[in-house]
Scaffold this motif. Sequence first.
Motif, PDB file in Angstrom:
ATOM      1  N   SER A  47       5.358  -8.628   7.883  1.00  0.00           N
ATOM      2  CA  SER A  47       6.216  -7.952   6.920  1.00  0.00           C
ATOM      3  C   SER A  47       7.406  -7.351   7.636  1.00  0.00           C
ATOM      4  O   SER A  47       7.353  -7.068   8.835  1.00  0.00           O
ATOM      5  CB  SER A  47       5.434  -6.844   6.195  1.00  0.00           C
ATOM      6  OG  SER A  47       6.298  -6.049   5.421  1.00  0.00           O
ATOM      7  N   LEU A  48       8.498  -7.162   6.894  1.00  0.00           N
ATOM      8  CA  LEU A  48       9.659  -6.488   7.463  1.00  0.00           C
ATOM      9  C   LEU A  48       9.380  -5.002   7.668  1.00  0.00           C
ATOM     10  O   LEU A  48      10.047  -4.337   8.449  1.00  0.00           O
ATOM     11  CB  LEU A  48      10.877  -6.664   6.540  1.00  0.00           C
ATOM     12  CG  LEU A  48      11.420  -8.091   6.432  1.00  0.00           C
ATOM     13  CD1 LEU A  48      12.548  -8.138   5.404  1.00  0.00           C
ATOM     14  CD2 LEU A  48      11.918  -8.592   7.782  1.00  0.00           C
ATOM     15  N   GLU A  49       8.385  -4.472   6.935  1.00  0.00           N
ATOM     16  CA  GLU A  49       8.006  -3.071   7.067  1.00  0.00           C
ATOM     17  C   GLU A  49       6.766  -2.953   7.947  1.00  0.00           C
ATOM     18  O   GLU A  49       5.766  -3.608   7.706  1.00  0.00           O
ATOM     19  CB  GLU A  49       7.704  -2.460   5.693  1.00  0.00           C
ATOM     20  CG  GLU A  49       8.911  -2.368   4.784  1.00  0.00           C
ATOM     21  CD  GLU A  49       8.580  -1.629   3.501  1.00  0.00           C
ATOM     22  OE1 GLU A  49       7.497  -1.026   3.416  1.00  0.00           O
ATOM     23  OE2 GLU A  49       9.414  -1.660   2.592  1.00  0.00           O
ATOM     24  N   GLN A  50       6.856  -2.129   8.989  1.00  0.00           N
ATOM     25  CA  GLN A  50       5.697  -1.884   9.838  1.00  0.00           C
ATOM     26  C   GLN A  50       5.109  -0.517   9.505  1.00  0.00           C
ATOM     27  O   GLN A  50       5.854   0.423   9.238  1.00  0.00           O
ATOM     28  CB  GLN A  50       6.078  -1.916  11.322  1.00  0.00           C
ATOM     29  CG  GLN A  50       6.502  -3.275  11.824  1.00  0.00           C
ATOM     30  CD  GLN A  50       7.988  -3.348  12.053  1.00  0.00           C
ATOM     31  OE1 GLN A  50       8.592  -2.378  12.453  1.00  0.00           O
ATOM     32  NE2 GLN A  50       8.583  -4.497  11.793  1.00  0.00           N
ATOM     33  N   PRO A  51       3.772  -0.391   9.514  1.00  0.00           N
ATOM     34  CA  PRO A  51       3.173   0.926   9.269  1.00  0.00           C
ATOM     35  C   PRO A  51       3.489   1.872  10.418  1.00  0.00           C
ATOM     36  O   PRO A  51       3.786   1.443  11.534  1.00  0.00           O
ATOM     37  CB  PRO A  51       1.671   0.620   9.190  1.00  0.00           C
ATOM     38  CG  PRO A  51       1.500  -0.628   9.989  1.00  0.00           C
ATOM     39  CD  PRO A  51       2.759  -1.417   9.783  1.00  0.00           C
TER      40      PRO A  51
ATOM     41  N   LEU B 143      -1.067  -1.797  -9.739  1.00  0.00           N
ATOM     42  CA  LEU B 143      -0.838  -2.430  -8.447  1.00  0.00           C
ATOM     43  C   LEU B 143       0.658  -2.440  -8.177  1.00  0.00           C
ATOM     44  O   LEU B 143       1.420  -3.137  -8.849  1.00  0.00           O
ATOM     45  CB  LEU B 143      -1.392  -3.860  -8.430  1.00  0.00           C
ATOM     46  CG  LEU B 143      -1.109  -4.682  -7.162  1.00  0.00           C
ATOM     47  CD1 LEU B 143      -1.725  -3.995  -5.941  1.00  0.00           C
ATOM     48  CD2 LEU B 143      -1.645  -6.099  -7.307  1.00  0.00           C
ATOM     49  N   LEU B 144       1.079  -1.651  -7.200  1.00  0.00           N
ATOM     50  CA  LEU B 144       2.481  -1.599  -6.809  1.00  0.00           C
ATOM     51  C   LEU B 144       2.766  -2.715  -5.805  1.00  0.00           C
ATOM     52  O   LEU B 144       1.841  -3.326  -5.268  1.00  0.00           O
ATOM     53  CB  LEU B 144       2.797  -0.228  -6.201  1.00  0.00           C
ATOM     54  CG  LEU B 144       2.583   0.956  -7.154  1.00  0.00           C
ATOM     55  CD1 LEU B 144       2.766   2.269  -6.406  1.00  0.00           C
ATOM     56  CD2 LEU B 144       3.548   0.885  -8.326  1.00  0.00           C
ATOM     57  N   PRO B 145       4.048  -3.006  -5.522  1.00  0.00           N
ATOM     58  CA  PRO B 145       4.364  -4.043  -4.528  1.00  0.00           C
ATOM     59  C   PRO B 145       3.647  -3.785  -3.205  1.00  0.00           C
ATOM     60  O   PRO B 145       3.475  -2.634  -2.792  1.00  0.00           O
ATOM     61  CB  PRO B 145       5.885  -3.919  -4.375  1.00  0.00           C
ATOM     62  CG  PRO B 145       6.349  -3.404  -5.695  1.00  0.00           C
ATOM     63  CD  PRO B 145       5.267  -2.461  -6.152  1.00  0.00           C
ATOM     64  N   GLU B 146       3.211  -4.857  -2.563  1.00  0.00           N
ATOM     65  CA  GLU B 146       2.409  -4.767  -1.343  1.00  0.00           C
ATOM     66  C   GLU B 146       3.059  -3.849  -0.305  1.00  0.00           C
ATOM     67  O   GLU B 146       4.217  -4.024   0.063  1.00  0.00           O
ATOM     68  CB  GLU B 146       2.228  -6.162  -0.742  1.00  0.00           C
ATOM     69  CG  GLU B 146       1.150  -6.240   0.315  1.00  0.00           C
ATOM     70  CD  GLU B 146      -0.240  -6.077  -0.284  1.00  0.00           C
ATOM     71  OE1 GLU B 146      -1.017  -5.297   0.299  1.00  0.00           O
ATOM     72  OE2 GLU B 146      -0.550  -6.706  -1.306  1.00  0.00           O
TER      73      GLU B 146
ATOM     74  N   HIS C 145       3.885  -0.672  -0.560  1.00  0.00           N
ATOM     75  CA  HIS C 145       4.728   0.420  -1.060  1.00  0.00           C
ATOM     76  C   HIS C 145       3.878   1.675  -1.294  1.00  0.00           C
ATOM     77  O   HIS C 145       3.742   2.161  -2.419  1.00  0.00           O
ATOM     78  CB  HIS C 145       5.440  -0.003  -2.347  1.00  0.00           C
ATOM     79  CG  HIS C 145       6.573  -0.952  -2.116  1.00  0.00           C
ATOM     80  ND1 HIS C 145       7.744  -0.922  -2.835  1.00  0.00           N
ATOM     81  CD2 HIS C 145       6.734  -1.955  -1.215  1.00  0.00           C
ATOM     82  CE1 HIS C 145       8.561  -1.870  -2.407  1.00  0.00           C
ATOM     83  NE2 HIS C 145       7.960  -2.514  -1.431  1.00  0.00           N
ATOM     84  N   TRP C 146       3.333   2.212  -0.202  1.00  0.00           N
ATOM     85  CA  TRP C 146       2.424   3.349  -0.312  1.00  0.00           C
ATOM     86  C   TRP C 146       3.153   4.631  -0.685  1.00  0.00           C
ATOM     87  O   TRP C 146       2.581   5.509  -1.338  1.00  0.00           O
ATOM     88  CB  TRP C 146       1.655   3.521   0.996  1.00  0.00           C
ATOM     89  CG  TRP C 146       0.778   2.346   1.299  1.00  0.00           C
ATOM     90  CD1 TRP C 146       0.954   1.411   2.273  1.00  0.00           C
ATOM     91  CD2 TRP C 146      -0.412   1.965   0.598  1.00  0.00           C
ATOM     92  NE1 TRP C 146      -0.041   0.469   2.223  1.00  0.00           N
ATOM     93  CE2 TRP C 146      -0.900   0.789   1.207  1.00  0.00           C
ATOM     94  CE3 TRP C 146      -1.113   2.498  -0.486  1.00  0.00           C
ATOM     95  CZ2 TRP C 146      -2.049   0.145   0.769  1.00  0.00           C
ATOM     96  CZ3 TRP C 146      -2.258   1.855  -0.917  1.00  0.00           C
ATOM     97  CH2 TRP C 146      -2.719   0.691  -0.290  1.00  0.00           C
ATOM     98  N   SER C 147       4.409   4.757  -0.276  1.00  0.00           N
ATOM     99  CA  SER C 147       5.167   5.965  -0.626  1.00  0.00           C
ATOM    100  C   SER C 147       5.295   6.096  -2.138  1.00  0.00           C
ATOM    101  O   SER C 147       5.200   7.198  -2.692  1.00  0.00           O
ATOM    102  CB  SER C 147       6.558   5.925   0.019  1.00  0.00           C
ATOM    103  OG  SER C 147       6.459   5.996   1.424  1.00  0.00           O
TER     104      SER C 147
ATOM    105  N   SER D 195      -4.688   5.059   7.501  1.00  0.00           N
ATOM    106  CA  SER D 195      -3.488   5.104   8.337  1.00  0.00           C
ATOM    107  C   SER D 195      -2.244   5.493   7.554  1.00  0.00           C
ATOM    108  O   SER D 195      -1.252   5.932   8.133  1.00  0.00           O
ATOM    109  CB  SER D 195      -3.260   3.752   9.018  1.00  0.00           C
ATOM    110  OG  SER D 195      -3.074   2.729   8.064  1.00  0.00           O
ATOM    111  N   GLU D 196      -2.273   5.335   6.222  1.00  0.00           N
ATOM    112  CA  GLU D 196      -1.117   5.705   5.408  1.00  0.00           C
ATOM    113  C   GLU D 196      -1.127   7.184   5.035  1.00  0.00           C
ATOM    114  O   GLU D 196      -0.197   7.670   4.392  1.00  0.00           O
ATOM    115  CB  GLU D 196      -1.073   4.852   4.135  1.00  0.00           C
ATOM    116  CG  GLU D 196      -0.834   3.376   4.386  1.00  0.00           C
ATOM    117  CD  GLU D 196       0.497   3.087   5.061  1.00  0.00           C
ATOM    118  OE1 GLU D 196       1.451   3.875   4.861  1.00  0.00           O
ATOM    119  OE2 GLU D 196       0.587   2.092   5.805  1.00  0.00           O
TER     120      GLU D 196
END
Length: 304
Positions: free
Chosen positions: A103-107, A222-225, A227-229, A247-248
């Motif tokens: 993913s372009l987003e890293q935890p 179910l939000l986009p994969e 998108h925990w914020s 971890s989130e």
Amino acid sequence: MGYSVSLTQMSYFVALEKYRNFARAAEECSVSQPTLSSQMNKMEETLGVVLIDRSLKPLELTEVGKNVLFQIKRILHETDELYSAVENLKNPISGILKLGWMSLEQPKWLADTLIYFNEFHPEISVEIININPTKLGQGLLNYDCDIIISSSYQEPSENSNNQLLFSENICLFMTDNNHLMELDKVNFHDLKESRTSIFTANKQLSLKLYEAGVQSEFQRVLLPEGHWSSAISAGRRGLGLVLLPESESHKLNKKEKQSLKIFEFENYSFKWFISFSSKNNVIIETFTEKMRDFYDVYRIFSKP
């Protein structure tokens, strides 16, 4: 007042918390049960507090013991860092590590791990390569990546060496006025009786709820994969419960973290895998070891 608690005693204490049983902890530490028990007694005498509630089966740490455990883990971690730093000075490792990510987003834990790793191994350059989640194995097959990190809802490549990095607890975040706050842990049965929406940003978590027959009064959202914020924001506004991997939880403030509950999935936890092209690459081995060490120190709950 000075205390004299040895690193060995600290290691015994960590093992005891892990197994909640003197015999199993002693076996893990390769000592006899009387030896481990004696060292725990001496440690309590030295500190002048009771760390272990021996009346419970399995045994539990006292509140003081839980606080001491947190500090001990940090001490042992810093001790390992000291030894690693000395070893790195004696035998420096250098090179480039190409890390495939889906993913372009890293935890945040990955970003923090890279910073932590760089502090110990500045001679190793880590290059992150974005990988299509549906083609995880191709990066290794074409030698575009040295390692690929993937989560439990993706299948590791069959044409590479795969290892479980770590497992995470699934947590439930809610506002203070929710009746589930009264429970120590929450399970499927509790959610089935919940009269609120359930937010998550992971498809597999949503499917698990569906398979378990969880039907809230409103809906599973179910939000986009990833998108925990957004999911946490909905929880803060009182729109529903939020299911998220541990971890989130760094996105929560101190008070909100105290309201987190472990969600008891049957035979399921959120897993992270590492796939690598060579078992004998010392850079890969070093990075994997540091990643596991780093994540364990910052857990809120015990390992699932």
